[in-house]
Design a protein around this motif. Structure first.
Motif, mmCIF file in Angstrom:
data_model
loop_
_atom_site.group_PDB
_atom_site.id
_atom_site.type_symbol
_atom_site.label_atom_id
_atom_site.label_comp_id
_atom_site.label_asym_id
_atom_site.label_seq_id
_atom_site.Cartn_x
_atom_site.Cartn_y
_atom_site.Cartn_z
ATOM 1 N N ARG A 239 0.809 -1.039 -0.109
ATOM 2 C CA ARG A 239 0.129 0.137 0.112
ATOM 3 C C ARG A 239 0.811 1.403 0.082
ATOM 4 O O ARG A 239 0.533 2.213 -0.734
ATOM 5 N N ASP B 17 2.624 1.635 -3.571
ATOM 6 C CA ASP B 17 1.425 2.026 -4.568
ATOM 7 C C ASP B 17 1.088 3.557 -4.422
ATOM 8 O O ASP B 17 1.126 4.325 -5.209
ATOM 9 N N GLU B 18 1.208 3.940 -3.171
ATOM 10 C CA GLU B 18 0.594 5.290 -2.779
ATOM 11 C C GLU B 18 2.143 6.220 -3.371
ATOM 12 O O GLU B 18 1.682 7.301 -3.939
#
Length: 516
Positions: free
Chosen positions: A483, A486-487
């Motif tokens: 996560r 990806d951010e």
């Protein structure tokens, strides 16, 4: 066994230390001329790993050819982007208490100065023609400032330089005590698809080959696993594993490194993840791709150079772009590759001996081992640094000869790799996934399949790989790394800061090609 043993380092007088320095200088390799990164990139051959598999006649040979090709591609990239990497062997050879300077262009040792002393008179020069550069210069009394001042003076004639405090005493006593085991430990690394000299060099840099060393961060043993991570492995393993025995930790170090090398298709970012963590390495790869890198090695080196440069220009201003990736992270893989000659030197100068492993079915007191083997307590502990009073039931005892009274022989490195294990390993190291895919459910499912298959081989090696894969899967599922990265890759603010950092670096240093 005791998990908190330490060793006392011997005192070496300054005169003896300088003698070692002087003795080391004639052995330096001749200077080599290396092209800049831009020039060399054009001459890099296409990756050889896939083509190396052609013609393999067995799964064992397939693993060997593929991983050696991976290693050779890494060496080419290292020579392109970090041509001075061989300098680091001197840092871990020259006794503590000095500062070593080397050429970042070819790894030559340029000079060694005592940390305390008059650098104008007390230096030992690898290149005597540079000595005059310090004449008529008043150097700072503060060591950190003096190091930078001398680096600036040297680079005017020698080109880019790198410098570091020497750490020879971190290695020397352990090389004397444990150097005889390197061949056996090397066989363990090779069983898992890791070049022996590379895996052993990591052990040398991380622990000085000392199985009982504990860092300030509570990292333990041969390749310095954090205590919490090692405890996780203990829970996942069906056997009792004791981290302060190098021969116990080496298979897990090797398995982890081959898993990470499979993730990246390279040992370079794999080593960096061991040190800096997967999130930091992921940032380096993303930044390197933004800078125009063509493959994972270029992504890593360009991203790392970008981070080094922006931290130099604007410390702490752009941490969103690089995380906690710091100076030691920048040099870590380079240190490992640079110490492969040091490993070979120890192998060549120490008579090698066998290590036999016995899986205990009862607690075995130290006194019983001494009585049955006629070995001294010190010699038994050379093979088993963690041993204090007894070997726990279900753990492993290591000795120079096999003794069936202590349990079954589990010295897998003395036997050919089981065909079932080799077949699964050959398929595993050939996995073809982008690094960012490794944080997805699809790859977790694939890794679970390999975990089951390795465990089904019912071999020592298969059990280690299965345990290590279970650890990696748990890390993927609980770390939040996927996560976060990806951010990072899709954040407009990160991209804005990245673009601004690029402008600052270009204004200060010129093109971002990783060659500085």
């Amino acid at each position: 066994m005791n998990d908190a043993m330490q060793i006392r380092r011997p005192t070496i007088h300054r005169s003896a230390a300088l003698a070692v320095v002087l003795a080391a200088l004639p052995a330096l390799s001749a200077a080599q001329t290396h092209p800049t990164a831009v020039q060399a990139r054009a001459s890099l051959e296409t990756p050889t790993e896939a083509s190396a598999a052609i013609g393999a006649t067995s799964s064992v040979e397939l693993v060997q050819l593929r991983t050696q090709a991976r290693f050779q591609d890494d060496l080419k990239a290292m020579q392109t982007f970090r041509p001075g990497y061989t300098f680091w062997q001197h840092v871990f050879k020259i006794p503590d208490g000095s500062v070593a300077y080397g050429s970042a262009s070819d790894g030559r040792l340029l000079a060694v100065f005592p940390a305390r002393g008059d650098w104008s008179n007390d230096g030992v020069w690898g290149d005597p023609t540079l000595k005059s550069l310090l004449a008529n210069h008043s150097l700072s009394n503060r060591l950190a400032d003096r190091r930078d001042e001398v680096a600036h003076l040297l680079q005017q004639s020698a080109g880019p330089v790198v410098h570091n405090a020497t750490r020879g005493l971190f290695v020397a006593p352990n090389a004397d005590r444990y150097g005889r085991f390197l061949e056996e430990w090397g066989r363990i690394y090779e069983r898992f698809g890791v070049p022996a000299e590379l895996g052993l060099a990591q052990g040398l840099v991380e622990s000085g080959l000392n199985g009982t060393v504990t860092s300030e961060a509570r990292a333990i043993g041969f390749c310095q696993w954090l205590a919490g991570n090692w405890n996780t492995l203990k829970r996942l393993s069906p056997h009792v594993i004791e981290g302060y025995n190098q021969t116990t930790q080496a298979p897990y170090c090797a398995a982890y490194l081959t898993i990470l090398a499979t993730k990246y298709g390279s040992f370079i970012p794999a080593l960096s993840e061991h040190h800096a963590g997967g999130t930091n390495v992921g940032r380096m790869l993303s930044n390197g791709e933004r800078l125009g890198g063509q493959d994972v090695r270029e992504y890593y080196f360009l991203g790392a150079a970008f981070t080094r440069d922006i931290r130099t220009i604007a410390p702490r201003s752009y941490s969103t772009v690089y995380g906690t990736y710091g100076p030691r992270s920048f040099y870590y893989a380079e240190m490992i590759f640079g110490n492969t000659p040091r490993v070979r030197q120890i192998l060549e100068t120490q008579k090698q001996v066998h290590i036999y492993a016995m899986r205990t079915t009862r607690a075995v007191p130290l006194a019983d081992v001494a009585r049955r083997t006629k070995l001294s307590t010190d010699e038994i502990r050379r093979y088993n640094p963690a041993l204090v009073r007894s070997v726990p039931i279900g753990a492993t005892l290591y000795l120079p000869v096999y003794n069936q009274a202590f349990g079954a022989d589990v010295s897998f490195w003395h036997r050919p790799a089981p065909a079932a294990f080799a077949e699964v390993l050959s398929e595993f190291v050939a996995m073809d996934r982008r690094p960012e895919e490794w944080d997805t459910p699809a790859v977790v499912t694939e890794l679970r399949g390999f975990e089951r298959r390795f465990r089904a081989t019912k071999s020592e090696e298969g059990t280690v790989m299965a345990t290590m894969l279970a650890y990696v899967i748990q890390e993927i599922q609980t770390s939040g790394r996927g996560r976060i990265l990806d951010e990072f890759r899709h954040s407009a603010e990160v991209k804005r800061q990245f673009d601004q950092a690029v402008l600052e670096i270009k204004a200060a240093f010129g093109p971002l090609d990783g060659s500085r």
